[in-house]
Design an enzyme around this catalytic site. Sequence first.
Site, short mmCIF file in Angstrom:
data_model
loop_
_atom_site.label_atom_id
_atom_site.label_comp_id
_atom_site.label_asym_id
_atom_site.label_seq_id
_atom_site.Cartn_x
_atom_site.Cartn_y
_atom_site.Cartn_z
CG HIS A 1 30.88 6.31 -7.53
ND1 HIS A 1 31.51 6.95 -7.61
CD2 HIS A 1 31.60 4.87 -7.58
CE1 HIS A 1 32.85 6.72 -7.38
NE2 HIS A 1 32.30 5.33 -7.86
CB THR B 1 26.85 13.58 0.80
OG1 THR B 1 27.39 13.66 -0.76
CG2 THR B 1 26.00 14.63 1.12
N GLY C 1 26.75 7.07 -1.80
CA GLY C 1 25.97 6.24 -1.05
C GLY C 1 24.76 6.54 -0.59
CB THR C 2 25.18 10.12 1.38
OG1 THR C 2 26.59 9.80 1.89
CG2 THR C 2 24.54 10.79 2.49
CD GLU D 1 32.45 7.12 -13.22
OE1 GLU D 1 31.21 7.24 -12.24
OE2 GLU D 1 32.44 8.29 -13.15
CG ASN E 1 32.98 5.41 -3.71
OD1 ASN E 1 33.92 4.18 -3.37
ND2 ASN E 1 33.69 6.79 -4.35
CG ASP F 1 36.00 9.50 -5.40
OD1 ASP F 1 35.68 8.63 -6.97
OD2 ASP F 1 35.00 9.94 -4.77
CG HIS G 1 28.11 11.07 -6.98
ND1 HIS G 1 28.32 12.02 -8.34
CD2 HIS G 1 28.96 10.42 -5.60
CE1 HIS G 1 29.47 10.97 -8.55
NE2 HIS G 1 29.76 10.33 -7.70
CG ASP H 1 34.77 10.58 -14.04
OD1 ASP H 1 34.12 10.21 -15.05
OD2 ASP H 1 34.09 10.98 -13.43
#
Length: 286
Positions: free
Chosen positions: A207, A232, A209-210, A134, A229, A82, A179, A104
């Site tokens: 990205h 967290t 997602g939490t 990205e 993804n 990642d 994030h 990245d």
Amino acid sequence: MPVVPMKDILDRALADRYGVGAFNIVNDLSIEAVLAAAVEERAPVILQTSVKTVKMYGRRQLFEIFQALVRDVDVPVTLHLDHCPDRTVISDCLAGGWNSVLFDAHELDVAENLRQTTEVVAQARRTGAHVEGEIEGIQGVEDDVGSDEASRIQSLEVAVDFIKHTGVDCFAPAIGNAHGQYRQAPTLDAQRVSDLVAATGVPMALHGGTGLSDEQFTDLIARGCAKVNISTALKESYLRSSLAHLKEAEERGKWDPPALFRQQRAAVVAMARAHIRLFGGAGRAW
């Protein structure tokens, strides 16, 4: 060993419009727990390693742990690096068995990012690996990578040109996602996902997602976010279960490491299974 190319996993998910959970593991226990969840749900899964985790373990040792734990697993698995801006680490992981990498390079201008990403794609192809690209940073710091400042959003034309000319197999768009935990409910540009998929046919990576709602997950996956993804949520499940157990151990004056490990594992398995079901990945193993 059921290790398969990332492209095989994501192309199937995009075609059938389900999401594949990409979980950022932190150690051997979390690897085994996520794999157990995938097996129980009969789902393909992506194990992600941060640069921080690779450096903590050492590339060779981390890959050997992965190999040992995935050996008897009978669902499709991919090992992904990642958010990595360091091409030395990318080269090391590609040489060491990783199936895919996220180069990245969003801090570079788009032209230089495109040039270097094209080189990384060519390098990955030599080992049968795939690349996520990205051009805009996803807001928030994760495993010491990133920034709390929002990046400039590039035009659709620039993003499509980048995807087509680099040959990346997956693309991570910035759509208002971030994030870590969201301070307030995010407003997402879901249409950008639809437009990118329609223009390129390439699966998108979600990205941050939490903290998204079930409805946001479902909508974005239906639009083409085939890779989802989760970092967290795994860390919080792991550490909150640890904290609860350690508080109880202190109160009882009874210190039993295996009991702690069982509680950590159970929390991570439950978290991963819930996300896999939500993403529509259950029963999709082949």
